[in-house]
Structure formats: structure tokens, C-alpha cells
Design an enzyme around this catalytic site. Sequence first.
Site, PDB file in Angstrom:
ATOM      1  N   CYS A  19      13.762  -8.378  -8.463  1.00  0.00           N
ATOM      2  CA  CYS A  19      13.477  -7.118  -7.762  1.00  0.00           C
ATOM      3  C   CYS A  19      14.311  -6.915  -6.500  1.00  0.00           C
ATOM      4  CB  CYS A  19      11.991  -7.031  -7.430  1.00  0.00           C
ATOM      5  SG  CYS A  19      10.933  -7.071  -8.889  1.00  0.00           S
ATOM      6  N   CYS A  55      -0.632  -0.336  -7.457  1.00  0.00           N
ATOM      7  CA  CYS A  55       0.409  -1.089  -8.152  1.00  0.00           C
ATOM      8  C   CYS A  55       1.585  -0.157  -8.435  1.00  0.00           C
ATOM      9  CB  CYS A  55      -0.117  -1.630  -9.478  1.00  0.00           C
ATOM     10  SG  CYS A  55      -1.655  -2.577  -9.353  1.00  0.00           S
TER      11      CYS A  55
END
Length: 391
Positions: free
Chosen positions: A82, A211
Amino acid sequence: MSKRVNVIGVGMVKFAKPGASEDYNVMASKAARAALEDAKVKYEDIEQAFAGYVYGDSTCGQRAIYEVGLTGIPVFNVNNNCSTGSTALMLGRQAIDAGAHCVLVVGFEQMEKGALGSKFTDRVNPLEQHAGVMSRVQGVNQAPFAAQMFGGAGREYRWKYGTKKETFGKVSEKARKHASKNPYALFNEVLSLEEIMASQEVFDPLTRFQCCPPTCGAAAAVLCSDEFAKKNGIAKPVYIAAQAMTTDYASSFGDSMIKMVGYDMAVKCAEKVYEQAGLGPKDVDVVELHDCFTANEVLTYEALGLCKEGEAEKFIWEGQNTYGGKYVTNPSGGLLSKGHPLGATGLAQCTELVWQLRGQADQRQVPDAKVALQHNLGLGGACVITMYRRD
């Protein structure tokens, strides 16, 4: 850092849900062209290119960049989970530091629907040690793997400091409010704290709206040396004042979910950046940080020194993380609401902060922003923190 590296062009495409986006090469080439147009330079001026993505075949970077130009320049493909976008940015910055004059950095991702999963099941998983910590500390269930990791860290924090579940929800409420003013964000609809808390629980204390969603998108930046900027008449560009990367320490693999998801990486990385820049947290005006889950934003406030350890709840409820407070965090809406196309996230953060320092962020503009801080985290692991300034 021996040379000043300027960010003279940025660009991105509007983020989209999986299945609703253009192909990765189309998104990436559009973002790259936008950055070149913003920089007012030709592709022929680019000496090297760095392409970041996580899911894709081995030379997707070439496929994307070839649509912008075919000049035979080196193209480097980058994957660091990420934190891929910021890792590519760091490599581009190092290329300028090493003698290049102008480089292009692009990050992109064409994601699939649903939670992230491993593509190679016939070999050791790179997150094996991280998973081992989770298995030992809290066990494993059927929830999405990343939500168990970051949710577990949030639960550990909550138990340690007596933090209310609603505190995590407040982070998402703020993200949605900010994203409502960002035309590039995936989610522009404002949500109330009550709606966020009432959404389906994914993993305590995280609900669905806490999320980040799987997202497709692309963003890009053009970097150059001072000599190149002067030669091309570029006055007072935004520049990288400091930058550092850290990877996991031994403490990541002890008995703490908080440390396993990168807290110590962020603390040490921030220390390096503040030392390089000769500035501290108090000097920062605007922050784009890695809010893949609300729990991680809460942790990162403290890791970056925006507030003291254990004081994030007070920081949030006093509104010190938004307009009118000490810092505006994730004015773009962050990963939670802007979206998180893995390879593009670091460059999208860069784009937002460059716009903020130029005064080009429209309704999201942070008044008189002069110092910006970027935090991009990838488990596996790597944390990249970049400080930007404009004179």
C-alpha cells in the site's frame, strides 16, 4: 538529500469502484498527461519514469507509460504494497538527487471487487510473520484479513486507553465531510456518526463505513531539479523538504497489534523527516495520512506527533483534526472516502498536498498552508513519510 527536488506537476483521475473504471493503462496515461500539462513540460523532457502498482503483470508500467510517449527512457516498475505510490515517489526523488533533471512518477491500480487476497498460494506469504503475531495475540476469524489486523490494533488501543467506539466513527464522519468537497473522491455523500456506527460490524471496533473500499484509479507527479525549474521559468514550486522510509523493526513482531500494523515504523520515520527538515509537528499545516481503517488514523495522529500518546480521543472530539483545529487531516477525504487504489494512493496524497500548498484546493483549501506532511503505509512492511513546502 543533497539537492532540492521540486514537484512541478501533479494530476489524477477520479477514483472509481472495481468494474466501473477504465483499464489501468488508460487511467495511468491520463494521470501522467495531466501531470505533464500541469508542469508545462513535454514528455520528451522526461529522463526516467517510475510506475507503481500492486496487482498486475510485470511490465504494466511500460504499457501505461508508452501511451504517453515512446522515447526509450528507463521505466522502473515498483511494488511495495500500500506504500507503493510513495515508494515510487521516493525513487524518483532519489533519481533527481543523483543527477537526473526531470522524471515522471505514476501510480495506478485496477482492483477487483471484495477484500484483498493473495495471488500466489504455492509459496510463503510475505505477511506470514505479521499473521503470526495476530494468531498469537488475538486469533484469526473469517473477517477480511486486513480488517482483523487494523481492527485488532484499534481494539488494543481502545482497551489500553478506554477509548469509545464512537471515537473511531468520528474519523469516518470527518472523512466523508471532507470528501464531499472533492470531485476526485469515490464517496461524496456525507454520513452522520449514527449512520457510520449503525453500519455492519466488520471487526470490533470497525464498522463497514470505517474501512476503505477497493478502488481503481491513478495519479502522477513530475519532479525536477532546481536547475531545470529555473531553465523553464518555474517560480516558487512546491518542493520535497524531507523524506524517509522505514521498514519493520523487531518490535513489529512482539505481542502488540498496534506495533504489528506499523506504529513504530511511523514513529521512527517521522523522527527522521522532522530531523531532516529542521521542523516539527507544530510547523505542519495540512496532513494526508494513511487511513485505510479509522483505527489507523487514530494511531497515526500519535505516531506523527500531532498529539501525545493516549490523547487521540481528546484530539478528535475537540476537532483538532479538521478545519478550525490544529491540523487539517485528509482534506481529500483520505483512503476511507477518496478511495484506496493501492499503487495510486501515495501519488494521490502528493497531488492533494501540492494543490493545498499552491492554494488550488478549491472548497477544501486549508488557509495559508505552507508545510504539508504525507504518511503512506504498507504492511509487509514499509512506511514512507514526505514533507512538502512552498516558499
